[in-house]
Enzyme design. Structure first.
Site, PDB file in Angstrom:
ATOM      1  N   ARG A   9       0.877  -1.130   0.065  1.00  0.00           N
ATOM      2  CA  ARG A   9       0.089   0.080   0.072  1.00  0.00           C
ATOM      3  C   ARG A   9       0.870   1.081  -0.291  1.00  0.00           C
ATOM      4  NH1 ARG A   9      -4.585  -1.254   4.305  1.00  0.00           N
ATOM      5  NH2 ARG A   9      -5.063  -3.386   3.521  1.00  0.00           N
TER       6      ARG A   9
ATOM      7  N   SER B 249      -7.885  -1.316   1.083  1.00  0.00           N
ATOM      8  CA  SER B 249      -8.898  -1.793   2.158  1.00  0.00           C
ATOM      9  C   SER B 249      -9.690  -0.441   2.798  1.00  0.00           C
ATOM     10  CB  SER B 249      -8.412  -2.561   3.162  1.00  0.00           C
ATOM     11  OG  SER B 249      -9.106  -2.767   4.182  1.00  0.00           O
ATOM     12  N   HIS B 250      -9.423  -0.101   3.966  1.00  0.00           N
ATOM     13  CA  HIS B 250     -10.229   0.802   4.474  1.00  0.00           C
ATOM     14  C   HIS B 250      -9.322   2.311   4.258  1.00  0.00           C
ATOM     15  CE1 HIS B 250      -7.418  -1.070   6.931  1.00  0.00           C
ATOM     16  NE2 HIS B 250      -7.351  -0.194   7.371  1.00  0.00           N
TER      17      HIS B 250
ATOM     18  N   LYS C 123      -2.479  -6.483  -3.925  1.00  0.00           N
ATOM     19  CA  LYS C 123      -2.020  -7.890  -3.206  1.00  0.00           C
ATOM     20  C   LYS C 123      -2.451  -8.842  -3.955  1.00  0.00           C
ATOM     21  CE  LYS C 123      -6.381  -8.423  -0.172  1.00  0.00           C
ATOM     22  NZ  LYS C 123      -6.602  -8.933   0.955  1.00  0.00           N
TER      23      LYS C 123
ATOM     24  N   ASP D  51     -16.271  -1.948   4.304  1.00  0.00           N
ATOM     25  CA  ASP D  51     -15.178  -1.090   4.343  1.00  0.00           C
ATOM     26  C   ASP D  51     -15.088  -0.839   2.839  1.00  0.00           C
ATOM     27  OD1 ASP D  51     -14.165  -3.500   3.961  1.00  0.00           O
ATOM     28  OD2 ASP D  51     -12.101  -2.842   4.539  1.00  0.00           O
TER      29      ASP D  51
ATOM     30  N   ASP E 138     -13.040  -2.273   0.526  1.00  0.00           N
ATOM     31  CA  ASP E 138     -12.968  -3.783  -0.457  1.00  0.00           C
ATOM     32  C   ASP E 138     -13.952  -4.699   0.121  1.00  0.00           C
ATOM     33  OD1 ASP E 138     -11.519  -3.941   1.966  1.00  0.00           O
ATOM     34  OD2 ASP E 138     -10.176  -5.503   0.956  1.00  0.00           O
TER      35      ASP E 138
ATOM     36  N   ASP F 151     -14.271  -6.287   2.859  1.00  0.00           N
ATOM     37  CA  ASP F 151     -14.026  -7.438   3.847  1.00  0.00           C
ATOM     38  C   ASP F 151     -14.210  -7.166   5.387  1.00  0.00           C
ATOM     39  OD1 ASP F 151     -11.907  -5.772   3.883  1.00  0.00           O
ATOM     40  OD2 ASP F 151     -10.106  -7.442   3.611  1.00  0.00           O
ATOM     41  N   ARG F 152     -14.472  -5.946   5.715  1.00  0.00           N
ATOM     42  CA  ARG F 152     -14.809  -5.550   7.170  1.00  0.00           C
ATOM     43  C   ARG F 152     -16.255  -5.360   7.316  1.00  0.00           C
ATOM     44  NH1 ARG F 152     -10.121  -1.837   9.741  1.00  0.00           N
ATOM     45  NH2 ARG F 152      -8.481  -2.962   8.849  1.00  0.00           N
TER      46      ARG F 152
ATOM     47  N   GLU G  33     -10.079  -8.256  15.927  1.00  0.00           N
ATOM     48  CA  GLU G  33     -10.765  -7.174  16.427  1.00  0.00           C
ATOM     49  C   GLU G  33     -10.903  -5.934  15.746  1.00  0.00           C
ATOM     50  OE1 GLU G  33      -8.726  -4.320  16.743  1.00  0.00           O
ATOM     51  OE2 GLU G  33      -7.048  -5.610  15.937  1.00  0.00           O
ATOM     52  N   SER G  34     -10.289  -5.923  14.543  1.00  0.00           N
ATOM     53  CA  SER G  34     -10.156  -4.865  13.541  1.00  0.00           C
ATOM     54  C   SER G  34     -11.309  -4.938  12.590  1.00  0.00           C
ATOM     55  CB  SER G  34      -8.813  -4.758  12.857  1.00  0.00           C
ATOM     56  OG  SER G  34      -8.946  -6.189  12.428  1.00  0.00           O
TER      57      SER G  34
ATOM     58  N   LYS H 180     -11.623 -12.363   5.272  1.00  0.00           N
ATOM     59  CA  LYS H 180     -12.614 -11.930   5.768  1.00  0.00           C
ATOM     60  C   LYS H 180     -13.685 -11.418   4.929  1.00  0.00           C
ATOM     61  CE  LYS H 180     -10.290  -7.550   7.205  1.00  0.00           C
ATOM     62  NZ  LYS H 180      -8.838  -7.958   7.292  1.00  0.00           N
TER      63      LYS H 180
ATOM     64  N   ARG I 108      -0.698   1.144  18.027  1.00  0.00           N
ATOM     65  CA  ARG I 108      -2.175   0.474  18.331  1.00  0.00           C
ATOM     66  C   ARG I 108      -1.992  -0.098  19.893  1.00  0.00           C
ATOM     67  NH1 ARG I 108      -4.634   0.807  13.720  1.00  0.00           N
ATOM     68  NH2 ARG I 108      -4.100  -0.012  11.812  1.00  0.00           N
TER      69      ARG I 108
HETATM   70  C1  G1P Z   1      -4.949  -3.682  10.248  1.00  0.00           C
HETATM   71  C2  G1P Z   1      -5.856  -4.749  11.440  1.00  0.00           C
HETATM   72  C3  G1P Z   1      -5.515  -6.176  10.866  1.00  0.00           C
HETATM   73  C4  G1P Z   1      -5.929  -6.436   9.618  1.00  0.00           C
HETATM   74  C5  G1P Z   1      -5.263  -5.507   8.493  1.00  0.00           C
HETATM   75  C6  G1P Z   1      -6.006  -5.682   7.202  1.00  0.00           C
HETATM   76  O1  G1P Z   1      -3.508  -4.127  10.334  1.00  0.00           O
HETATM   77  O2  G1P Z   1      -5.065  -4.482  12.734  1.00  0.00           O
HETATM   78  O3  G1P Z   1      -6.172  -6.810  11.977  1.00  0.00           O
HETATM   79  O4  G1P Z   1      -5.903  -7.705   9.261  1.00  0.00           O
HETATM   80  O5  G1P Z   1      -5.785  -4.026   8.848  1.00  0.00           O
HETATM   81  O6  G1P Z   1      -7.470  -5.173   7.024  1.00  0.00           O
HETATM   82  P1  G1P Z   1      -2.470  -3.201  10.854  1.00  0.00           P
HETATM   83  O7  G1P Z   1      -2.734  -1.883  10.416  1.00  0.00           O
HETATM   84  O8  G1P Z   1      -2.814  -3.094  12.460  1.00  0.00           O
HETATM   85  O9  G1P Z   1      -1.292  -3.836  10.522  1.00  0.00           O
HETATM   86 ZN    ZN Z   2     -10.542  -4.169   3.845  1.00  0.00          ZN
END
Ligand code: G1P
Ligand code: ZN
Length: 544
Positions: free
Chosen positions: A22, A113-114, A126, A278, A280, A282-283, A365-366, A377, A497
């Site tokens: 990314r 992603s988000h 990816k 989100d 893409d 998956d969340r 948890e994310s 996911k 985090r």
């Molecule tokens: C974050 C989330 C993780 C998730 C990833 C992709 O990664 O914490 O659980 O799998 O995004 O969606 P991080 O930025 O913490 O490495």
């Molecule tokens: Zn995503």
């Protein structure tokens, strides 16, 4: 066809993170940057010639340009078949499903992603392997090594082609199939869940729902499945038109960024059920009327109720959660007599467990949860899972969660994110905690006694590969935990985090405000890491 062999030079910053590569769009636009990474994916494959791949993305800015470049490179590298979502669109879960369903050798997914999208924002790419899941670390390492040694990439000299209409065509010797991005996924969902029962739920006057697609990829998926197939009222899906910049928003379904939905759900006459997904797809975020379900609780509740859902009626073989995810699911697994695995952060660590049928459900948890139906996911899947539970129980989201707590106890849980901090300061902060780990053991901090303090390392139970430095953990004798990690998905500076958890068995104490219930641990976490002095931040950017 003419194949051009273009000389290039390695970029040193193409190491895939938690979920692919990314960077800012402007970075991807640097001459050869995208091409180098794509060629390195091809070079890392055992056999690229004659291979079959899925290709699609979340529709963010630069999606189309990248799809066209990848088509030209796939053709030059001898890929036999590309299955592409119409308009270049495939949600991450849909791509995973298509790789599996069509028995492809893998897929390339374009998404950050988000993370926000647009000319000034993020882009990502990816690679997923033949099981439909994110490439495991040995594969991403191989790709990375190729990026460090690349000297040439191959690309076909070809005109832009139409990817907006379904159908098959030959593209410079490559067989291209443009498919409906939603069809296969919607069919899979109808096999897993009781669509008739959910349809009845939507027909009942007392049930109303809002789904916030956040102008991202799930718009068309949610509209088709919720409104067209399940009979939800038109308008149930809001922000359902995908936009290249997600309407200027931050397509991350949490209490901060999905504010529009949160406001709707907390209004006096708000709907009974709310959900969001989100960039893409998956969340997921699950909300009841004026009620937020933490993703960790959501996983535990899904595990406890899986036997009511057609696709999981035979029971679950096990559960997996990422290390920082709360231990709520562990309690359900224990009661069900199945194993609960604890993996590092990132979906790629679930793949082996799912393939080996050790687990059926997994979650982070994310705002991520999923099952063995695919190897990513899956946001809408989680929403449908909840809809199926609601249709079975005909009770409110809040009632279901409170009943769960009364049966299993409550794991109070929060995550503090300090976004965009100085990278060096972040490294120093982590080093500062690491230095204290040995001396922390046995210490009493306020009401809490430290049981262990370590740097989490994971040995994959299937292939015995070892992943080190997956987060610093401080565990207390009562099961409470404080965990520190640096994000592996950000594109500017560093994100710290901090994950905080405390178990409360007493139902009389399940009504506390989360921040209050965790107040003492939060203070301890801040002191140990010396967050304010080291980062200059008094408060986190996002609290979930
Ligand atoms: C974050 C989330 C993780 C998730 C990833 C992709 O990664 O914490 O659980 O799998 O995004 O969606 P991080 O930025 O913490 O490495
Ligand atoms: Zn995503």
């Amino acid at each position: 066809m003419s194949i051009e062999k273009i000389s290039t030079h390695p970029f040193k910053d193409q190491k895939p993170g938690t979920s692919g590569l990314r960077k800012k769009v402007s970075h991807f636009k640097i001459e050869h940057y995208l091409e180098n990474f794509v060629q390195s994916i091809f070079n890392s494959m055992d056999r690229v010639e004659g291979s079959q791949l899925a290709l699609g993305g979340d529709g963010r800015y630069y999606n189309r340009e990248a799809i066209h470049t990848i088509m030209r490179m796939a053709s030059a590298n001898g890929v036999a078949r590309l299955v592409i979502g119409q308009g270049g669109i495939l949600s991450t879960p849909a791509a995973s499903h298509i790789i599996r369903k069509y028995k492809l050798d893998g897929g390339i997914i374009l998404s950050a992603s988000h993370n926000p999208g647009g000319p000034e924002e993020d882009f990502g790419i990816k690679f997923n392997t033949a099981n439909g899941g994110p490439a495991p670390e040995n594969v991403t390492e191989r790709i990375y090594e190729h990026t460090l040694n690349i000297s040439e990439y191959w690309i076909a000299d070809a005109q832009l082609v139409d990817i907006d209409h379904q159908g098959n065509f030959d593209f410079e010797g490559l067989q291209v199939e443009i498919i409906d991005p939603v069809d296969d996924y919607a069919e899979l969902m109808s096999q897993l869940f009781d669509f008739d029962l959910i349809h009845q739920l939507f027909n009942s006057a007392s049930f109303t729902m809002r789904f916030d697609a956040m102008h991202a990829v799930t718009g068309p998926y949610a509209t088709r499945i919720l409104e067209d197939m399940l009979g939800a009222e038109p308008g149930t899906v809001i922000n359902g038109t995908p936009l290249p910049d997600f309407g200027g928003g931050h397509p991350d379904p949490n209490l901060t960024y999905a504010k529009e939905l949160v406001d709707i759900m907390y209004a006096t006459q708000g709907p009974t059920f709310g959900a969001a997904s989100d960039g893409d797809g998956d969340r997921n975020m699950i909300l009841g009327k004026r009620f937020f379900v933490t993703p960790s609780d959501s996983l535990a509740i899904m595990a406890a109720n899986a036997h009511h859902i057609p696709g999981y009626r035979q029971g679950i073989s096990g559960v997996a959660r990422s290390m920082p995810t709360s231990q709520a699911a562990d309690r359900v697994a224990e009661r069900l007599g199945v194993e609960c695995y604890e993996t590092p952060t990132g979906w790629k660590f679930f793949g082996n467990l799912l393939d080996a049928r050790k687990v059926t459900l997994c979650g982070e948890e994310s705002f991520g949860s999923g099952s063995d139906h695919i190897r990513e996911k899956d946001g809408l899947w989680a929403v449908l899972f909840w809809l199926n539970i609601l249709a079975n129980k005909r009770r409110s989201v809040e009632d279901i969660v409170r009943e769960h707590w009364s049966l299993f106890g409550r794991n109070y849980y929060t995550r503090y994110d300090y976004e965009g901090i100085n990278s060096q300061a972040a490294e120093e902060l982590m080093a500062g905690i690491e230095e204290q780990l040995d001396s922390l053991k046995g210490k009493t901090l306020g009401d809490f006694e430290v049981a262990y303090a370590d740097d989490f390392s994971y040995e994959d139970p299937i292939d015995q590969s070892i992943s080190e430095h997956q987060g610093l953990r401080i565990g207390f004798t009562d099961g409470s935990r404080i965990i520190y990690r640096l994000s592996g998905t950000g594109t500017s500076g560093a994100t710290l985090r901090v994950y905080i958890e405390r178990f409360e068995p007493d139902p009389d104490k399940h009504h506390l405000d989360t921040q209050k219930a965790l107040g003492e641990l939060i203070s301890i976490a801040k002191v140990i890491a010396d967050i304010q002095a080291k980062t200059g931040r008094e408060e986190p950017t996002v609290i979930t």
